[in-house]
Design an enzyme around this catalytic site. Sequence first.
Site, PDB file in Angstrom:
ATOM      1  N   CYS A   8       0.864  -1.187   0.000  1.00  0.00           N
ATOM      2  CA  CYS A   8       0.000   0.000   0.000  1.00  0.00           C
ATOM      3  C   CYS A   8       0.898   1.233   0.000  1.00  0.00           C
ATOM      4  CB  CYS A   8      -0.996  -0.022   1.161  1.00  0.00           C
ATOM      5  SG  CYS A   8      -0.267   0.003   2.809  1.00  0.00           S
ATOM      6  N   ASN A  11       2.100   1.559   4.461  1.00  0.00           N
ATOM      7  CA  ASN A  11       2.403   0.289   5.139  1.00  0.00           C
ATOM      8  C   ASN A  11       2.053   0.333   6.630  1.00  0.00           C
ATOM      9  OD1 ASN A  11       5.285  -1.907   5.708  1.00  0.00           O
ATOM     10  ND2 ASN A  11       3.221  -2.469   5.178  1.00  0.00           N
ATOM     11  N   CYS A  13      -1.653   0.815   7.343  1.00  0.00           N
ATOM     12  CA  CYS A  13      -3.096   0.520   7.414  1.00  0.00           C
ATOM     13  C   CYS A  13      -3.458  -0.728   6.610  1.00  0.00           C
ATOM     14  CB  CYS A  13      -3.922   1.710   6.927  1.00  0.00           C
ATOM     15  SG  CYS A  13      -3.803   3.175   8.006  1.00  0.00           S
ATOM     16  N   ARG A  14      -3.590  -0.584   5.297  1.00  0.00           N
ATOM     17  CA  ARG A  14      -4.154  -1.678   4.502  1.00  0.00           C
ATOM     18  C   ARG A  14      -3.253  -2.899   4.366  1.00  0.00           C
ATOM     19  NH1 ARG A  14      -5.318   2.234  -0.397  1.00  0.00           N
ATOM     20  NH2 ARG A  14      -3.408   3.088   0.535  1.00  0.00           N
ATOM     21  N   SER A  15      -1.996  -2.687   3.959  1.00  0.00           N
ATOM     22  CA  SER A  15      -1.178  -3.876   3.671  1.00  0.00           C
ATOM     23  C   SER A  15      -0.755  -4.658   4.921  1.00  0.00           C
ATOM     24  CB  SER A  15       0.016  -3.539   2.769  1.00  0.00           C
ATOM     25  OG  SER A  15       0.930  -2.675   3.402  1.00  0.00           O
ATOM     26  N   ASP A 124      -8.478   3.895   0.998  1.00  0.00           N
ATOM     27  CA  ASP A 124      -7.486   4.267   1.995  1.00  0.00           C
ATOM     28  C   ASP A 124      -8.203   4.782   3.243  1.00  0.00           C
ATOM     29  OD1 ASP A 124      -5.511   5.406   3.489  1.00  0.00           O
ATOM     30  OD2 ASP A 124      -4.572   6.488   1.822  1.00  0.00           O
TER      31      ASP A 124
HETATM   32  P1  4NP Z   1      -1.946   2.822   3.989  1.00  0.00           P
HETATM   33  O1  4NP Z   1      -2.602   4.191   4.516  1.00  0.00           O
HETATM   34  O2  4NP Z   1      -1.342   3.131   2.636  1.00  0.00           O
HETATM   35  O3  4NP Z   1      -3.094   1.894   3.889  1.00  0.00           O
HETATM   36  O4  4NP Z   1      -0.915   2.427   5.024  1.00  0.00           O
HETATM   37  C1  4NP Z   1      -1.902   5.387   4.579  1.00  0.00           C
HETATM   38  C2  4NP Z   1      -1.090   5.639   5.660  1.00  0.00           C
HETATM   39  C3  4NP Z   1      -0.406   6.838   5.737  1.00  0.00           C
HETATM   40  C4  4NP Z   1      -0.532   7.789   4.728  1.00  0.00           C
HETATM   41  C5  4NP Z   1      -1.345   7.504   3.637  1.00  0.00           C
HETATM   42  C6  4NP Z   1      -2.023   6.305   3.555  1.00  0.00           C
HETATM   43  N1  4NP Z   1       0.131   9.031   4.836  1.00  0.00           N
HETATM   44  O5  4NP Z   1      -0.056   9.877   3.935  1.00  0.00           O
HETATM   45  O6  4NP Z   1       0.898   9.236   5.780  1.00  0.00           O
END
Ligand code: 4NP
Length: 152
Positions: A8, A11, A13-15, A124
């Site tokens: 993702c 790294n 939240c989703r993955s 997201d």
């Molecule tokens: P992820 O979510 O890609 O599912 O881990 C996010 C976590 C942090 C950010 C964006 C998406 N960020 O912009 O910090």
Amino acid sequence: MSKVLFVCLGNICRSPLAEGILKSKLSRSGLNNIEVDSCGTGQYHIGEQPDSRTIANAQENGITLDHRARQFVYEDFERFDHIIAMDRSNLQNIKRLDSDNNFADKLHLMRDFDPVENGGDVPDPYFGGERGFQEVFDILDRSIDHFLMKIR
Ligand code: 4NP
């Protein structure tokens, strides 16, 4: 041994949740011939634990996460058999690193395996509310079931 990498952006939240869900399904079914990891295409959260809302959501669904965020590296193309991106933007980010198109067969979108709504993005949840996390969990849970059916 088959090796699966979820990707993702952050790294956190989703993955890492996808990693935890797949590991939990594998251990519940006694499968130990599949290795699972996750990473992000961004570098904002390297070394961090998953987002506290992700940890809480996983916990509510009976899953304990054990992961520290890391960024995708070129060697991941060689090391993993299935590289599964959470959305089209992150799939594009990885594809750009595979400029000679050597690894296209390994690259997938998570929702290519979603039996309910095929081919879109795993939303997201980072900037959304709590509800977003359970929605992500449900999408990942059913998509990973179908992914497992395909590779086994
Ligand atoms: P992820 O979510 O890609 O599912 O881990 C996010 C976590 C942090 C950010 C964006 C998406 N960020 O912009 O910090």
